[in-house]
Design a protein around this motif. Structure first.
Motif, mmCIF file in Angstrom:
data_model
loop_
_atom_site.group_PDB
_atom_site.id
_atom_site.type_symbol
_atom_site.label_atom_id
_atom_site.label_comp_id
_atom_site.label_asym_id
_atom_site.label_seq_id
_atom_site.Cartn_x
_atom_site.Cartn_y
_atom_site.Cartn_z
ATOM 1 N N LEU A 35 79.411 -6.229 -117.857
ATOM 2 C CA LEU A 35 78.286 -5.543 -117.103
ATOM 3 C C LEU A 35 78.122 -4.021 -117.814
ATOM 4 C CD1 LEU A 35 76.696 -5.136 -114.192
ATOM 5 C CD2 LEU A 35 78.986 -4.021 -113.545
ATOM 6 N N LEU A 36 79.412 -3.475 -118.182
ATOM 7 C CA LEU A 36 79.185 -2.009 -118.985
ATOM 8 C C LEU A 36 78.509 -2.302 -120.161
ATOM 9 C CD1 LEU A 36 82.740 -0.793 -118.261
ATOM 10 C CD2 LEU A 36 80.910 -0.415 -116.802
ATOM 11 N N LEU A 37 78.745 -3.292 -120.898
ATOM 12 C CA LEU A 37 78.046 -3.559 -122.174
ATOM 13 C C LEU A 37 76.419 -3.656 -122.070
ATOM 14 C CD1 LEU A 37 80.483 -6.003 -124.099
ATOM 15 C CD2 LEU A 37 79.699 -3.608 -124.883
ATOM 16 N N GLY A 38 76.209 -4.506 -120.837
ATOM 17 C CA GLY A 38 74.936 -4.544 -120.679
ATOM 18 C C GLY A 38 74.000 -3.178 -120.088
ATOM 19 N N PHE A 39 74.859 -2.430 -119.403
ATOM 20 C CA PHE A 39 74.513 -1.188 -118.732
ATOM 21 C C PHE A 39 74.167 -0.358 -119.996
ATOM 22 C CE2 PHE A 39 75.490 3.212 -117.481
ATOM 23 C CZ PHE A 39 74.698 3.427 -116.512
ATOM 24 N N ALA A 40 75.251 -0.092 -121.095
ATOM 25 C CA ALA A 40 74.808 0.774 -122.330
ATOM 26 C C ALA A 40 73.783 0.270 -122.851
ATOM 27 C CB ALA A 40 76.229 0.746 -123.061
ATOM 28 N N SER A 41 73.314 -0.753 -123.200
ATOM 29 C CA SER A 41 72.149 -1.332 -123.737
ATOM 30 C C SER A 41 71.134 -0.981 -122.981
ATOM 31 C CB SER A 41 72.255 -2.982 -123.866
ATOM 32 O OG SER A 41 73.510 -3.534 -124.413
ATOM 33 N N GLY A 42 70.904 -1.240 -121.684
ATOM 34 C CA GLY A 42 69.698 -0.755 -120.811
ATOM 35 C C GLY A 42 69.368 0.768 -121.102
ATOM 36 N N VAL A 223 70.711 -4.424 -130.429
ATOM 37 C CA VAL A 223 70.355 -5.864 -130.668
ATOM 38 C C VAL A 223 71.453 -6.409 -131.492
ATOM 39 C CG1 VAL A 223 68.740 -7.200 -131.893
ATOM 40 C CG2 VAL A 223 67.774 -5.415 -130.569
ATOM 41 N N GLU A 224 72.083 -5.816 -132.512
ATOM 42 C CA GLU A 224 73.141 -6.314 -133.329
ATOM 43 C C GLU A 224 74.721 -6.465 -132.551
ATOM 44 O OE1 GLU A 224 74.976 -7.593 -136.878
ATOM 45 O OE2 GLU A 224 73.148 -7.747 -136.238
ATOM 46 N N GLU A 225 74.725 -5.323 -131.808
ATOM 47 C CA GLU A 225 76.228 -5.412 -131.375
ATOM 48 C C GLU A 225 76.408 -5.457 -129.794
ATOM 49 O OE1 GLU A 225 77.874 -2.179 -133.081
ATOM 50 O OE2 GLU A 225 77.045 -2.732 -135.189
ATOM 51 N N LEU A 226 75.578 -4.714 -128.990
ATOM 52 C CA LEU A 226 76.021 -4.600 -127.525
ATOM 53 C C LEU A 226 75.549 -5.681 -126.669
ATOM 54 C CD1 LEU A 226 75.122 -0.810 -126.670
ATOM 55 C CD2 LEU A 226 77.432 -1.723 -127.561
ATOM 56 N N ILE A 227 74.170 -6.326 -127.132
ATOM 57 C CA ILE A 227 73.628 -7.488 -126.463
ATOM 58 C C ILE A 227 74.450 -8.538 -126.655
ATOM 59 C CG2 ILE A 227 71.629 -8.895 -126.017
ATOM 60 C CD1 ILE A 227 69.917 -6.323 -125.803
ATOM 61 N N PRO A 228 74.742 -9.138 -128.088
ATOM 62 C CA PRO A 228 75.481 -10.310 -128.224
ATOM 63 C C PRO A 228 76.803 -10.219 -127.421
ATOM 64 C CG PRO A 228 74.371 -9.501 -130.333
ATOM 65 C CD PRO A 228 74.007 -8.540 -129.054
ATOM 66 N N GLY A 233 79.917 -16.008 -124.073
ATOM 67 C CA GLY A 233 80.933 -16.864 -123.221
ATOM 68 C C GLY A 233 79.993 -16.834 -121.749
ATOM 69 N N GLU A 234 80.761 -17.139 -121.024
ATOM 70 C CA GLU A 234 80.288 -17.522 -119.530
ATOM 71 C C GLU A 234 79.654 -16.249 -118.891
ATOM 72 O OE1 GLU A 234 83.615 -19.305 -117.441
ATOM 73 O OE2 GLU A 234 83.523 -21.037 -118.437
ATOM 74 N N HIS A 235 78.990 -16.502 -117.691
ATOM 75 C CA HIS A 235 78.456 -15.195 -116.830
ATOM 76 C C HIS A 235 77.720 -14.399 -117.811
ATOM 77 C CE1 HIS A 235 80.978 -17.149 -113.934
ATOM 78 N NE2 HIS A 235 82.179 -16.877 -114.521
ATOM 79 N N SER A 236 76.795 -14.758 -118.616
ATOM 80 C CA SER A 236 75.812 -13.884 -119.191
ATOM 81 C C SER A 236 74.926 -13.122 -118.409
ATOM 82 C CB SER A 236 75.031 -14.691 -120.260
ATOM 83 O OG SER A 236 74.450 -15.523 -119.718
ATOM 84 N N GLY A 242 73.315 -5.554 -115.998
ATOM 85 C CA GLY A 242 73.864 -4.489 -116.424
ATOM 86 C C GLY A 242 72.610 -3.491 -117.304
ATOM 87 N N VAL A 243 71.970 -4.453 -117.981
ATOM 88 C CA VAL A 243 70.947 -3.859 -118.744
ATOM 89 C C VAL A 243 69.861 -3.419 -117.668
ATOM 90 C CG1 VAL A 243 68.886 -4.345 -120.286
ATOM 91 C CG2 VAL A 243 70.970 -5.455 -120.828
ATOM 92 N N ALA A 244 69.617 -4.047 -116.907
ATOM 93 C CA ALA A 244 68.489 -3.639 -115.926
ATOM 94 C C ALA A 244 68.827 -2.397 -115.240
ATOM 95 C CB ALA A 244 68.173 -4.621 -114.774
ATOM 96 N N VAL A 245 70.045 -2.184 -114.608
ATOM 97 C CA VAL A 245 70.488 -1.031 -114.085
ATOM 98 C C VAL A 245 70.576 0.143 -114.940
ATOM 99 C CG1 VAL A 245 72.469 0.002 -113.051
ATOM 100 C CG2 VAL A 245 71.947 -2.303 -112.358
ATOM 101 N N GLY A 246 71.055 -0.126 -116.091
ATOM 102 C CA GLY A 246 71.008 0.885 -117.219
ATOM 103 C C GLY A 246 69.887 1.463 -117.521
ATOM 104 N N PHE A 247 68.664 0.365 -117.786
ATOM 105 C CA PHE A 247 67.399 0.923 -118.187
ATOM 106 C C PHE A 247 66.629 1.780 -116.941
ATOM 107 C CE2 PHE A 247 62.802 0.313 -118.693
ATOM 108 C CZ PHE A 247 62.564 -0.180 -120.072
ATOM 109 N N VAL A 248 66.920 1.293 -115.707
ATOM 110 C CA VAL A 248 66.219 2.051 -114.670
ATOM 111 C C VAL A 248 66.870 3.393 -114.465
ATOM 112 C CG1 VAL A 248 65.966 1.912 -112.090
ATOM 113 C CG2 VAL A 248 65.281 -0.020 -113.397
ATOM 114 N N ILE A 249 68.061 3.607 -114.688
ATOM 115 C CA ILE A 249 68.576 4.653 -114.372
ATOM 116 C C ILE A 249 68.167 5.845 -115.552
ATOM 117 C CG2 ILE A 249 70.749 5.936 -114.590
ATOM 118 C CD1 ILE A 249 72.234 3.722 -113.171
#
Length: 258
Positions: A35-42, A223-228, A233-236, A242-249
């Motif tokens: 979740l946190l990695l996705g948030f940082a990406s967003g 693209v190279e690090e955070l999103i991959p 693994g599971e629960h991608s 996380g990406v959606a929340v980070g992007f909107v904020i």
């Protein structure tokens, strides 16, 4: 003084996140990490678009240049710059046993820190170039917008700080050293920001390209690090949320404060 405080905001986010090693268990739950990695990406994607690329295009048009050309060239240059650093600097990503970059005899903990430090270089550049645009004055960038970007980067640096310090603790590093390593990984941000300001103030015409350069560097990291890492693994889908929340904020911060 106001600008110096702004440059230190992202570093403060990293340091506070690293301090979580004193309050949490030795490991972050894998789902929370995703979740946190996705948030940082967003946050980084939104910052690249609203805080860097759009102002770069607008500024180039106002300077009488072909509006899209500096943005396109700068963006590709930023991607190439991070690709070169990624290929040269020895580092190790979370959940990976294979180091990247040139061969070295560095310790695993050192290479983990270098991986996060590599992330932070484009973030420092992006904050520096936006403050440079605000200082120059005759640009589409306001001081409020520069602070909005600094706050957005700090918000996403908080989980990044925890993501580096907690695994270090899990590797057997003491809490104090894990905190110090995590915090120091963010010191490149104010340093990189300051150097970028010095460069940008001397070459005002290049400011649109520098903005896009920082955007390209940030998107490379996403693209190279955070999103991959967020999607492995599971629960991608947790990382996607996380990406959606980070992007909107970050979008709200930039539009409301910029």
């Amino acid at each position: 003084m106001q600008v110096l405080a702004g440059l230190m905001i992202p570093f403060a986010g990293t340091a506070l996140g690293s301090a979580m090693v004193f309050f949490m268990r030795n490991q972050i739950h894998r789902g929370v990490e995703k979740l946190l990695l996705g948030f940082a990406s967003g946050v980084m994607i939104a910052a690249s678009v609203w805080s860097l690329l759009i102002p770069a295009i607008d500024m180039a048009g106002e300077q009488g240049q072909i509006a899209w050309l500096p943005a396109a060239a700068g963006f590709l240059g930023g991607m190439a710059f991070l690709l070169a650093l990624d290929s040269l600097i020895p580092h190790l990503h979370l959940e990976s046993e294979e180091p990247e970059g040139v061969e070295s005899n560095l310790k695993k903990t050192t290479m983990l820190v270098l991986a996060v430090t590599l992330h932070n270089i484009p973030e420092g550049m992006s904050v520096g170039v936006t403050f440079a645009g605000a200082l120059i004055g005759d640009t589409a960038i306001t001081m409020a917008g520069a602070f909005a970007l600094a706050v957005g980067i700090a918000i996403q640096n908080f989980p990044e700080g925890a993501i580096i310090s907690m695994p270090l603790r899990g590797e057997g590093v003491s809490r104090r050293r894990a905190f110090a390593y995590g915090a120091l990984s963010g010191i490149v941000e104010p340093v990189g920001a300051f150097v970028t300001i010095l460069l940008a103030e001397r070459i005002v015409k290049a400011l649109p390209a520098l903005l896009a350069f920082a955007a390209g560097a940030m998107i490379y990291v996403v693209v190279e690090e955070l999103i991959p890492e967020a999607q492995s693994g599971e629960h991608s889908n947790v990382g996607t949320v996380g990406v959606a929340v980070g992007f909107v904020i970050m979008m709200i911060l930039d539009v409301a404060l910029g």
